[in-house]
Design a protein around this motif. Structure first.
Motif, short mmCIF file in Angstrom:
data_model
loop_
_atom_site.label_atom_id
_atom_site.label_comp_id
_atom_site.label_asym_id
_atom_site.label_seq_id
_atom_site.Cartn_x
_atom_site.Cartn_y
_atom_site.Cartn_z
N SER A 1 -3.17 3.15 5.95
CA SER A 1 -3.67 1.99 5.21
C SER A 1 -2.95 0.73 5.66
CB SER A 1 -3.50 2.19 3.70
OG SER A 1 -4.38 3.19 3.22
N GLN B 1 -11.72 3.68 -3.58
CA GLN B 1 -11.21 4.49 -2.49
C GLN B 1 -9.91 3.89 -1.93
OE1 GLN B 1 -14.35 5.86 0.34
NE2 GLN B 1 -15.69 4.49 -0.82
N ASP B 2 -9.25 4.67 -1.07
CA ASP B 2 -8.03 4.21 -0.41
C ASP B 2 -8.35 3.03 0.50
OD1 ASP B 2 -7.14 6.47 -1.62
OD2 ASP B 2 -6.58 7.52 0.21
N VAL C 1 0.85 -1.19 0.00
CA VAL C 1 0.00 0.00 0.00
C VAL C 1 0.89 1.24 0.00
CG1 VAL C 1 -1.87 -1.20 1.19
CG2 VAL C 1 -0.16 0.05 2.53
N GLU C 2 0.25 2.41 -0.07
CA GLU C 2 1.02 3.65 -0.13
C GLU C 2 1.35 4.22 1.24
OE1 GLU C 2 0.38 6.80 -2.96
OE2 GLU C 2 -1.16 5.60 -3.93
N ASP C 3 0.35 4.35 2.10
CA ASP C 3 0.52 5.17 3.30
C ASP C 3 0.46 4.34 4.58
OD1 ASP C 3 -2.49 5.59 4.56
OD2 ASP C 3 -2.52 5.29 2.39
N LYS D 1 -7.61 2.48 3.55
CA LYS D 1 -7.95 2.86 4.93
C LYS D 1 -9.39 3.34 5.09
CE LYS D 1 -5.89 7.47 4.33
NZ LYS D 1 -5.15 7.17 3.07
N THR D 2 -10.08 3.62 3.98
CA THR D 2 -11.45 4.11 4.07
C THR D 2 -12.48 3.00 4.22
OG1 THR D 2 -11.79 4.11 1.66
CG2 THR D 2 -10.82 6.10 2.65
N ASP E 1 -3.54 3.78 -4.04
CA ASP E 1 -4.71 4.65 -3.96
C ASP E 1 -5.42 4.83 -5.30
OD1 ASP E 1 -3.96 4.82 -1.38
OD2 ASP E 1 -3.40 6.93 -1.41
N ASP F 1 -5.37 7.08 -7.69
CA ASP F 1 -6.05 8.37 -7.86
C ASP F 1 -5.48 9.25 -8.96
OD1 ASP F 1 -3.70 8.82 -6.57
OD2 ASP F 1 -4.56 9.77 -4.80
#
Length: 262
Positions: free
Chosen positions: A179, A247-248, A174-176, A250-251, A217, A219
């Protein structure tokens, strides 16, 4: 040779967040492993790019630097809070509403905020996540909440990996950090904390896993490029699947994350 503004932005995106005076090397005109011959350096008020293969170069000014220079002394400009200031606190009762809203939107509980030893600094206007390796503090990730400048400030060792190993056979990329923490409740995960998988990350992951899921993500065009790059690098070491959602990570709720990863 002067690089186009579009090229400069893409190379700076690949470089990720750098401290003032920091330099990293990325791919530009030569493809393949080990050809990272394009240097990206952050100064107090700009990002400088110089490719040592084709001699392409250029600079992108920090859009906030001129505004800061009029209102802050130089000593303050040089200190852009890459580490938590003295007023930082782990006590969430002293956090701002926006800081609490950010971790809440990411689906974290206050218990998880405490377990990860996150801090909030009203002076810096950022939430800070300590980067630990076997209990040793080796860096910080600062997230913009109520301040100007870069969205993320990242200070870490080159051999640090934001990796949560839950014993699963597959590792999700994942990116962040949020998440990663969310997925890490039930599944092995690694967060890029930047724009690409480092050689160190590839070495660690290839020894531990034979299956990988890439869930970024999704996006913008740069993210799609990162997905392809991560897939190409990991496919040499195991089976790779691309996970795409609106969506990301984490959402989503825990149940929704489980469904996506099945």
């Amino acid at each position: 040779m002067k690089l186009s503004y579009k090229e400069l932005l893409e190379l700076i995106e690949d470089a990720g967040d750098l401290p003032v005076g920091g330099t990293t090397y990325v791919h530009h005109c030569k493809e393949g492993h080990g050809n990272k011959g394009c240097g990206v350096t952050r100064t107090r008020d700009a990002m400088l790019v110089h490719c040592f293969h084709c001699e392409g170069r250029g600079a992108v000014k920090d859009k906030y630097s001129r505004m800061r220079a009029h209102r802050e002394p130089e000593s303050v400009i040089d200190k852009r809070y890459w580490k938590p200031p003295a007023d930082s606190t782990e006590d969430t009762s002293k956090w701002s509403i926006k800081a609490l809203a950010w971790v809440g939107k990411g689906g974290l509980t206050l218990a998880e905020v405490g377990n990860w030893r996150m801090q909030w600094s009203r002076k810096a206007g950022r939430v800070y996540i300590p980067l630990l390796r076997e209990g040793e503090l080796i860096g910080w990730l600062g997230r913009q909440i109520e301040c100007e400048g870069q969205k993320y400030l990242l200070q870490k060792n080159n051999d640090f990996l934001f990796h949560i190993d839950k014993g699963t056979d597959e590792c999700i990329v994942v990116e962040d950090a949020l998440s990663a923490i969310r997925i890490g409740r039930q599944h092995s995960v690694v967060a890029l904390l930047g724009t690409s998988l480092s050689d160190y990350a590839i070495g660690v992951l290839s020894k531990r896993y034979k299956r990988f899921g890439i869930w970024l993500d999704n996006d913008n065009r740069q993210v799609k490029m990162k997905q392809v790059q991560a897939r190409n690098r990991l496919s040499a070491f195991g089976k790779v699947r691309m996970i795409k959602t609106e969506q990301d990570p984490k959402t989503y709720t825990d149940n929704e994350i489980t469904e996506v990863l099945q």
